[in-house]
Design a protein around this motif. Structure first.
Motif, mmCIF file in Angstrom:
data_model
loop_
_atom_site.group_PDB
_atom_site.id
_atom_site.type_symbol
_atom_site.label_atom_id
_atom_site.label_comp_id
_atom_site.label_asym_id
_atom_site.label_seq_id
_atom_site.Cartn_x
_atom_site.Cartn_y
_atom_site.Cartn_z
ATOM 1 N N UNK A 1 13.786 9.068 -6.993
ATOM 2 C CA UNK A 1 12.396 8.822 -6.583
ATOM 3 C C UNK A 1 11.549 8.250 -7.712
ATOM 4 N N UNK A 2 11.679 8.829 -8.896
ATOM 5 C CA UNK A 2 10.866 8.362 -10.014
ATOM 6 C C UNK A 2 11.201 6.915 -10.371
ATOM 7 N N UNK A 3 12.480 6.589 -10.404
ATOM 8 C CA UNK A 3 12.863 5.213 -10.735
ATOM 9 C C UNK A 3 12.392 4.242 -9.645
ATOM 10 N N UNK A 4 12.398 4.680 -8.380
ATOM 11 C CA UNK A 4 11.877 3.827 -7.312
ATOM 12 C C UNK A 4 10.385 3.568 -7.504
ATOM 13 N N UNK A 5 9.627 4.619 -7.790
ATOM 14 C CA UNK A 5 8.181 4.448 -7.985
ATOM 15 C C UNK A 5 7.877 3.556 -9.184
ATOM 16 N N UNK B 1 8.782 -0.043 -8.151
ATOM 17 C CA UNK B 1 7.787 -0.565 -7.206
ATOM 18 C C UNK B 1 6.479 -0.880 -7.932
ATOM 19 N N UNK B 2 6.076 -0.018 -8.864
ATOM 20 C CA UNK B 2 4.876 -0.274 -9.655
ATOM 21 C C UNK B 2 5.023 -1.552 -10.475
ATOM 22 N N UNK B 3 6.197 -1.768 -11.047
ATOM 23 C CA UNK B 3 6.433 -2.993 -11.827
ATOM 24 C C UNK B 3 6.409 -4.238 -10.942
ATOM 25 N N UNK B 4 6.925 -4.126 -9.717
ATOM 26 C CA UNK B 4 6.852 -5.253 -8.784
ATOM 27 C C UNK B 4 5.398 -5.563 -8.429
ATOM 28 N N UNK B 5 4.622 -4.524 -8.174
ATOM 29 C CA UNK B 5 3.199 -4.722 -7.857
ATOM 30 C C UNK B 5 2.475 -5.329 -9.058
ATOM 31 N N UNK C 1 0.801 -1.213 0.000
ATOM 32 C CA UNK C 1 0.000 0.000 0.000
ATOM 33 C C UNK C 1 0.835 1.265 0.000
ATOM 34 N N UNK C 2 0.231 2.317 0.469
ATOM 35 C CA UNK C 2 0.909 3.607 0.503
ATOM 36 C C UNK C 2 2.028 3.653 1.531
ATOM 37 N N UNK C 3 2.043 2.712 2.453
ATOM 38 C CA UNK C 3 3.087 2.710 3.483
ATOM 39 C C UNK C 3 4.474 2.613 2.869
ATOM 40 N N UNK C 4 4.607 1.862 1.797
ATOM 41 C CA UNK C 4 5.922 1.705 1.156
ATOM 42 C C UNK C 4 6.386 3.035 0.580
ATOM 43 N N UNK C 5 5.512 3.705 -0.139
ATOM 44 C CA UNK C 5 5.922 4.973 -0.734
ATOM 45 C C UNK C 5 6.134 6.045 0.338
ATOM 46 N N UNK C 6 5.308 6.056 1.366
ATOM 47 C CA UNK C 6 5.459 7.055 2.430
ATOM 48 C C UNK C 6 6.767 6.843 3.186
ATOM 49 N N UNK D 1 -4.328 -1.915 -12.291
ATOM 50 C CA UNK D 1 -3.044 -1.179 -12.311
ATOM 51 C C UNK D 1 -3.221 0.336 -12.462
ATOM 52 N N UNK D 2 -4.273 0.770 -13.120
ATOM 53 C CA UNK D 2 -4.509 2.212 -13.253
ATOM 54 C C UNK D 2 -4.816 2.808 -11.874
ATOM 55 N N UNK D 3 -5.667 2.127 -11.116
ATOM 56 C CA UNK D 3 -5.978 2.598 -9.761
ATOM 57 C C UNK D 3 -4.718 2.582 -8.885
ATOM 58 N N UNK D 4 -3.930 1.545 -8.998
ATOM 59 C CA UNK D 4 -2.717 1.442 -8.177
ATOM 60 C C UNK D 4 -1.729 2.545 -8.547
ATOM 61 N N UNK D 5 -1.560 2.815 -9.844
ATOM 62 C CA UNK D 5 -0.655 3.883 -10.268
ATOM 63 C C UNK D 5 -1.144 5.240 -9.772
ATOM 64 N N UNK D 6 -2.439 5.471 -9.828
ATOM 65 C CA UNK D 6 -2.975 6.739 -9.344
ATOM 66 C C UNK D 6 -2.775 6.884 -7.844
ATOM 67 N N UNK D 7 -2.878 5.800 -7.111
ATOM 68 C CA UNK D 7 -2.704 5.835 -5.665
ATOM 69 C C UNK D 7 -1.251 6.093 -5.291
ATOM 70 N N UNK D 8 -0.326 5.593 -6.093
ATOM 71 C CA UNK D 8 1.097 5.761 -5.783
ATOM 72 C C UNK D 8 1.575 7.198 -5.976
ATOM 73 N N UNK D 9 0.907 7.939 -6.811
ATOM 74 C CA UNK D 9 1.377 9.301 -7.124
ATOM 75 C C UNK D 9 0.877 10.287 -6.100
#
Length: 160
Positions: free
Chosen positions: A102-106, A109-113, A86-91, A152-160
């Motif tokens: 930061x961008x490469x990490x996101x 992480x998105x590719x892992x998810x 969830x958002x805990x990883x990005x936070x 994945x669209x919802x997950x990407x939107x949540x990560x940003x």
């Protein structure tokens, strides 16, 4: 007491020295408490809007409120089952990274998810009739499958 000391005391926020925050600098404790206060007030202010949305949708018809409820179930299912960490990883990790990383990490992480999502997509594609356990029987299986594919669209939107 001079007037200046009363003014400075009144303008500062009391930050408790809790044992669990003993290692956190005073300035950071202050920022944390201010952020928590903002979160509480925004949640209190958002509650009437949630109620108003539900009332407006209910006035349109029971089918609309049912569809809205189903979408809320989908969002909760996608968040809890498909968005690992969830958002805990990005936070936790994004603030400690250098700005250029930061961008490469996101992205990684998105590719892992998304890689963890692939087995769910395969199971949903092979056995679409099993999705009625999550979405109910009133929604066609094709729409249920589409909602899983759009996770994945919802997950990407949540990560940003």
């Amino acid at each position: 007491m001079p007037a200046n000391s009363l003014k400075s005391e009144a303008s500062t926020i009391a930050v408790p020295d809790a044992p669990m925050m003993a290692g956190v600098p005073h300035r950071e404790r202050h920022r944390i408490l201010v952020g928590m206060r903002w979160t509480v007030w925004l949640s209190v202010l958002a509650a009437p809007f949630s109620y108003g949305t539900t009332m407006m949708l209910a006035r349109v018809g029971p089918e609309v409120i049912g569809t809205y409820g189903l979408l809320m179930v989908y969002v909760a299912a996608a968040s809890s089952l498909l968005y690992m960490g969830g958002d805990s990883v990005t936070i936790k990790f994004v603030p400690s990274l250098a700005i250029e990383k930061r961008f490469s990490f996101l992205i990684s992480y998105f590719l892992v998810v998304c890689a963890a999502l692939v087995p769910w997509l395969v199971v949903a594609t092979v056995w679409p009739s099993g999705l009625h356990y999550v979405f109910g029987k009133s929604v066609p299986p094709a729409l249920q499958l589409l909602m899983i594919y759009l996770a994945p669209i919802y997950i990407a939107r949540t990560m940003i």
